[in-house]
Write an enzyme that holds these catalytic residues in place. Structure first.
Site, PDB file in Angstrom:
ATOM      1  N   ASP A   1       1.413  -1.454   0.132  1.00 49.08           N
ATOM      2  CA  ASP A   1       0.125  -0.320  -0.500  1.00 49.08           C
ATOM      3  C   ASP A   1       0.861   0.779  -0.066  1.00 49.08           C
ATOM      4  O   ASP A   1       0.640   2.108  -0.913  1.00 49.08           O
ATOM      5  CB  ASP A   1      -0.548   0.037   1.461  1.00 49.08           C
ATOM      6  CG  ASP A   1      -2.146  -0.901   1.305  1.00 49.08           C
ATOM      7  OD1 ASP A   1      -2.809  -0.628  -0.110  1.00 49.08           O
ATOM      8  OD2 ASP A   1      -3.279  -1.356   1.973  1.00 49.08           O
ATOM      9  N   VAL A   2       1.612   1.147   0.734  1.00 48.85           N
ATOM     10  CA  VAL A   2       3.198   2.585   1.013  1.00 48.85           C
ATOM     11  C   VAL A   2       3.815   2.836  -0.114  1.00 48.85           C
ATOM     12  O   VAL A   2       3.293   3.707  -0.640  1.00 48.85           O
ATOM     13  CB  VAL A   2       3.780   2.485   1.937  1.00 48.85           C
ATOM     14  CG1 VAL A   2       5.091   3.819   2.247  1.00 48.85           C
ATOM     15  CG2 VAL A   2       3.335   1.998   3.338  1.00 48.85           C
TER      16      VAL A   2
END
Length: 398
Positions: free
Chosen positions: A171-172
């Site tokens: 996600d990051v």
């Protein structure tokens, strides 16, 4: 808007994203000074508002990812809500969304729809598998990105199962990829006046991040597996147990290994099987055993100070409490920032990792409460009266 500053001052972003990957992108743009308007579902908001940990009923998870954003509520399933959004698009530069591919199109708000009202709009979309290809309609979460990219198969120890990283790294990295993409598209728009759709997949982002792991297989046919903390290409470049925890020793070349031998003065390190980097990679287990026999007899800080003084890259494997007290990370680099939230009170969140010289990326104000800026934003962007805004609230549009 007041309090705006930074390198993206004057850029307006409509942020429809939820949970992590998309909000991370919006957070970075907001930290850089863009006016990011977070648009949430009336009465419910972003799912992550319910995530732990909660402080006075407010999610610290949500507050960290949505600082520096103004917040409004808008029902995009209603015709009036869609029309309001389209009117906002006319006055904006970037739209961010992380719905499953096809959802925005069904609402009549996909990229092709938005470019009709604003041909210069930059449309950033984050999803599990991207907007093209046979998997595009699959749900995508961080752990799926880590799994399908191959990352989990190479994370952990040889005798342990595949392991996700300690943070939601897919996600990051997906959020960072979206940030890079929309800023590149915005730069192009400044020159051409033409907008762009930026299609980011969590899986693609993680495949790209695997660098040497992919290259080993593609060029040698060997399938990389879990090898703990050591590195495939050089040694010693690994974690070693100390008396009170673990340290990293990173000798990236023969010169550094020579300094290590000179500093530790251990006869066994002169063995011919450790003469070159390739030799040391081949005999990594024997070398680790020798080095760890020494490191186990010393404290973390002593080992790190000794090796750094000799010019050898070394570091503690910090627990999070150590990170937050580190004078370089926490103080000099300002990676933990206090801010006052109207409900949660004083909270500490992670600072921005991008350091500008002239216009700092700063945390200027806290994440919005649900619908906090409905009146402010709609008055400012669309010149709505208080009476009209109240009518929209009563009708469930806001």
């Amino acid at each position: 808007m007041s309090n705006q500053s930074g390198v993206l001052n004057g850029v307006r972003v409509l942020d429809l994203t939820r949970v992590l990957a998309g909000p991370y992108c919006g957070m970075m743009l907001a930290d850089f000074g863009a006016d990011v308007i977070k648009i949430e579902l009336p009465g419910k908001g972003d799912d992550s508002r319910a995530n732990a940990p909660q402080i006075n009923g407010e999610s610290a998870y949500f507050m960290n990812l949505n600082r520096n954003k103004r917040g409004i509520t808008l029902n995009l399933k209603s015709e009036e809500g869609r029309n309001i959004f389209l009117d906002m698009v006319r006055n904006s530069d970037i739209v961010l969304e992380n719905y499953r591919p096809g959802v925005m199109e069904k609402l009549g708000l996909g990229y092709e729809d938005l470019r009709k009202v604003n041909p210069a709009i930059i449309y950033g979309a984050v999803s599990g598998f991207g907007h093209t290809g046979p998997y595009s309609k699959r749900a995508g979460y961080d752990i799926i990105g880590q799994a399908m990219s191959g990352l989990m198969s190479t994370t952990g120890w040889p005798d342990a199962p595949p392991t996700r990283t300690g943070t939601a790294i897919a996600d990051v990295v997906g959020g960072m990829s979206c940030t890079i993409g929309v800023l590149a598209a915005y730069s192009n728009r400044l020159k051409t006046g033409v907008g762009e759709k930026v299609d980011i997949a969590l899986v693609d982002s993680m495949v790209s991040s695997l660098e040497i792991i992919n290259i080993i297989y593609l060029n040698t046919g060997r399938i990389p597996t879990r090898i703990g903390n050591r590195y495939e290409a050089i040694y010693p470049y690994d974690s070693f147990q100390a008396r009170d925890g673990y340290v990293i020793i990173a000798c990236g070349n023969d010169k550094l290994f020579g300094l290590l031998k000179q500093t530790l003065n251990i006869d066994a390190l002169d063995n011919e099987i450790f003469r070159t980097n390739i030799d040391r990679v081949t005999h990594h287990a024997e070398l680790k055993s020798i080095l760890e026999c020494w490191t186990r007899g010393h404290d973390i800080d002593h080992i790190v100070e000794l090796l750094l003084a000799a010019g050898i890259p070394a570091a503690p494997i910090n627990t999070i409490d150590r990170v937050t007290k580190d004078p370089h990370i926490a103080v000099a680099r300002e990676m933990f920032v206090d801010i006052e939230h109207p409900v949660a009170g004083k909270i500490t969140m992670t600072g921005n990792q991008v350091k500008f010289t002239n216009k700092k990326a700063t945390i200027r104000f806290p994440a919005p409460t649900l619908g906090q800026h409905n009146h402010e934003v709609l008055k400012e962007l669309l010149d709505y009266s208080d009476e009209k805004i109240e009518q929209l609230v009563n009708a469930g549009i806001l």
